[in-house]
Design a protein around this motif. Sequence first.
Motif, PDB file in Angstrom:
ATOM      1  N   TRP A 144      35.531  27.744  41.662  1.00  0.00           N
ATOM      2  CA  TRP A 144      36.100  26.409  41.870  1.00  0.00           C
ATOM      3  C   TRP A 144      35.226  25.410  41.119  1.00  0.00           C
ATOM      4  CZ3 TRP A 144      35.280  22.194  45.777  1.00  0.00           C
ATOM      5  CH2 TRP A 144      36.378  21.325  45.830  1.00  0.00           C
ATOM      6  N   LEU A 145      35.795  24.729  40.149  1.00  0.00           N
ATOM      7  CA  LEU A 145      35.023  23.956  39.185  1.00  0.00           C
ATOM      8  C   LEU A 145      34.071  22.936  39.820  1.00  0.00           C
ATOM      9  CD1 LEU A 145      34.653  23.806  36.131  1.00  0.00           C
ATOM     10  CD2 LEU A 145      36.439  22.058  36.052  1.00  0.00           C
ATOM     11  N   PRO A 146      34.466  22.207  40.866  1.00  0.00           N
ATOM     12  CA  PRO A 146      33.515  21.230  41.429  1.00  0.00           C
ATOM     13  C   PRO A 146      32.196  21.834  41.900  1.00  0.00           C
ATOM     14  CG  PRO A 146      35.724  20.744  42.195  1.00  0.00           C
ATOM     15  CD  PRO A 146      35.806  22.060  41.477  1.00  0.00           C
ATOM     16  N   ARG A 147      32.195  23.122  42.245  1.00  0.00           N
ATOM     17  CA  ARG A 147      30.935  23.730  42.673  1.00  0.00           C
ATOM     18  C   ARG A 147      29.934  23.784  41.522  1.00  0.00           C
ATOM     19  NH1 ARG A 147      32.017  25.438  47.703  1.00  0.00           N
ATOM     20  NH2 ARG A 147      34.040  26.386  48.148  1.00  0.00           N
ATOM     21  N   HIS A 148      30.419  23.741  40.287  1.00  0.00           N
ATOM     22  CA  HIS A 148      29.536  23.791  39.127  1.00  0.00           C
ATOM     23  C   HIS A 148      29.119  22.405  38.663  1.00  0.00           C
ATOM     24  CE1 HIS A 148      30.113  28.123  38.042  1.00  0.00           C
ATOM     25  NE2 HIS A 148      31.111  27.954  38.882  1.00  0.00           N
ATOM     26  N   ARG A 149      29.780  21.377  39.141  1.00  0.00           N
ATOM     27  CA  ARG A 149      29.552  20.043  38.610  1.00  0.00           C
ATOM     28  C   ARG A 149      28.983  19.051  39.618  1.00  0.00           C
ATOM     29  NH1 ARG A 149      35.015  18.903  35.024  1.00  0.00           N
ATOM     30  NH2 ARG A 149      34.548  20.365  33.327  1.00  0.00           N
ATOM     31  N   ARG A 150      28.907  19.418  40.884  1.00  0.00           N
ATOM     32  CA  ARG A 150      28.541  18.462  41.907  1.00  0.00           C
ATOM     33  C   ARG A 150      27.228  18.852  42.575  1.00  0.00           C
ATOM     34  NH1 ARG A 150      32.337  14.794  40.267  1.00  0.00           N
ATOM     35  NH2 ARG A 150      34.308  15.879  39.998  1.00  0.00           N
ATOM     36  N   LEU A 151      26.497  17.844  43.017  1.00  0.00           N
ATOM     37  CA  LEU A 151      25.297  18.083  43.796  1.00  0.00           C
ATOM     38  C   LEU A 151      25.618  18.248  45.281  1.00  0.00           C
ATOM     39  CD1 LEU A 151      22.878  15.458  42.186  1.00  0.00           C
ATOM     40  CD2 LEU A 151      22.942  17.921  41.787  1.00  0.00           C
ATOM     41  N   HIS A 152      26.560  17.451  45.755  1.00  0.00           N
ATOM     42  CA  HIS A 152      26.877  17.446  47.189  1.00  0.00           C
ATOM     43  C   HIS A 152      28.396  17.451  47.361  1.00  0.00           C
ATOM     44  CE1 HIS A 152      22.688  16.493  48.093  1.00  0.00           C
ATOM     45  NE2 HIS A 152      22.755  15.573  47.144  1.00  0.00           N
ATOM     46  N   LEU A 153      28.898  18.419  48.100  1.00  0.00           N
ATOM     47  CA  LEU A 153      30.319  18.485  48.409  1.00  0.00           C
ATOM     48  C   LEU A 153      30.488  18.223  49.901  1.00  0.00           C
ATOM     49  CD1 LEU A 153      31.268  21.584  46.231  1.00  0.00           C
ATOM     50  CD2 LEU A 153      31.883  19.201  45.804  1.00  0.00           C
ATOM     51  N   LEU A 154      31.008  17.051  50.227  1.00  0.00           N
ATOM     52  CA  LEU A 154      31.072  16.609  51.614  1.00  0.00           C
ATOM     53  C   LEU A 154      32.454  16.866  52.207  1.00  0.00           C
ATOM     54  CD1 LEU A 154      29.310  13.143  51.232  1.00  0.00           C
ATOM     55  CD2 LEU A 154      28.284  15.307  51.960  1.00  0.00           C
ATOM     56  N   PRO A 155      32.548  17.593  53.308  1.00  0.00           N
ATOM     57  CA  PRO A 155      33.840  17.703  54.008  1.00  0.00           C
ATOM     58  C   PRO A 155      34.260  16.338  54.532  1.00  0.00           C
ATOM     59  CG  PRO A 155      32.281  19.384  54.746  1.00  0.00           C
ATOM     60  CD  PRO A 155      31.504  18.399  53.926  1.00  0.00           C
ATOM     61  N   LEU A 156      35.565  16.160  54.676  1.00  0.00           N
ATOM     62  CA  LEU A 156      36.092  14.882  55.144  1.00  0.00           C
ATOM     63  C   LEU A 156      35.520  14.496  56.500  1.00  0.00           C
ATOM     64  CD1 LEU A 156      37.995  12.471  55.080  1.00  0.00           C
ATOM     65  CD2 LEU A 156      39.863  13.996  55.780  1.00  0.00           C
ATOM     66  N   ALA A 157      35.423  15.445  57.425  1.00  0.00           N
ATOM     67  CA  ALA A 157      34.925  15.128  58.764  1.00  0.00           C
ATOM     68  C   ALA A 157      33.488  14.621  58.708  1.00  0.00           C
ATOM     69  CB  ALA A 157      35.020  16.361  59.664  1.00  0.00           C
ATOM     70  N   GLU A 158      32.686  15.195  57.820  1.00  0.00           N
ATOM     71  CA  GLU A 158      31.294  14.770  57.692  1.00  0.00           C
ATOM     72  C   GLU A 158      31.204  13.359  57.122  1.00  0.00           C
ATOM     73  OE1 GLU A 158      27.317  16.208  55.235  1.00  0.00           O
ATOM     74  OE2 GLU A 158      28.808  17.695  55.859  1.00  0.00           O
ATOM     75  N   LEU A 159      32.019  13.064  56.122  1.00  0.00           N
ATOM     76  CA  LEU A 159      32.016  11.725  55.541  1.00  0.00           C
ATOM     77  C   LEU A 159      32.499  10.700  56.566  1.00  0.00           C
ATOM     78  CD1 LEU A 159      31.645   9.906  53.029  1.00  0.00           C
ATOM     79  CD2 LEU A 159      34.062  10.319  52.530  1.00  0.00           C
TER      80      LEU A 159
END
Length: 239
Positions: A144-159
């Motif tokens: 999944w491309l965002p895993r290669h480009r992002r430092l932090h992937l935040l679930p909606l509930a966490e945000l």
Amino acid sequence: MSASSASSAPLARRLRSVARAILPFPEPESWLDVGTGDARFPEAARQVFPYTSLDGLDPTPRVEWARRAERVEEAHLGRLTDPQITARLRARYDVVSMIHHLPRTPDPRAELRAALAVLRPGGHLLLELPDPQSAFATLLGSRWLPRHRRLHLLPLAELRAELESQGCAIVTADRRAAHIPRDLPGALFLVLPKSLPTWAKIPLLAAAKAVEQALGPLLVLTRCSNTYRVIARREASAP
């Protein structure tokens, strides 16, 4: 229309649709786009809000080029978490937008605090982020491309919890309208052999993109939608 203009047209349409998410609220006098780069988003937002003062902030000199190109009225070079920038812009804006910016920051929570500091009470924070809980993120895993480009992937509930802890009211949280059809071509790009010549990759990637675009109206009705959009209001009592 030139080839570059034709290729940028879908992006411009999408960015205008993001800006239109603010239409249900009072027309903003001032708007700051954080992580604006060369200010494509403010340029598109101006077509929706022609009377709004649109500024941009970015850690790269591209934002200064954007000011010279009249895509933004004011260019702020640096990071929003810089205390000098936060102090200078405090309580100045009716809208602060972060379009796929927050996951690239070293400390998303500090970035959110700084964004709220430059918002006026009653102002709105507009966020778009890749959704790590989407079905494609689960199915594609490391491809999944965002895993290669992002430092932090935040679930909606966490945000949502973080924003509420900082004194915000969540006005909208939408997984459908923000979907970007790029999961299949992104995954294909990652698995194609590096030795494969570019001329051979292009039609394969184009076919994958066409398939996902054709499925788009169905995907947004499911958990395959890969992006979510949040609009939060800074309450008067927020710190």
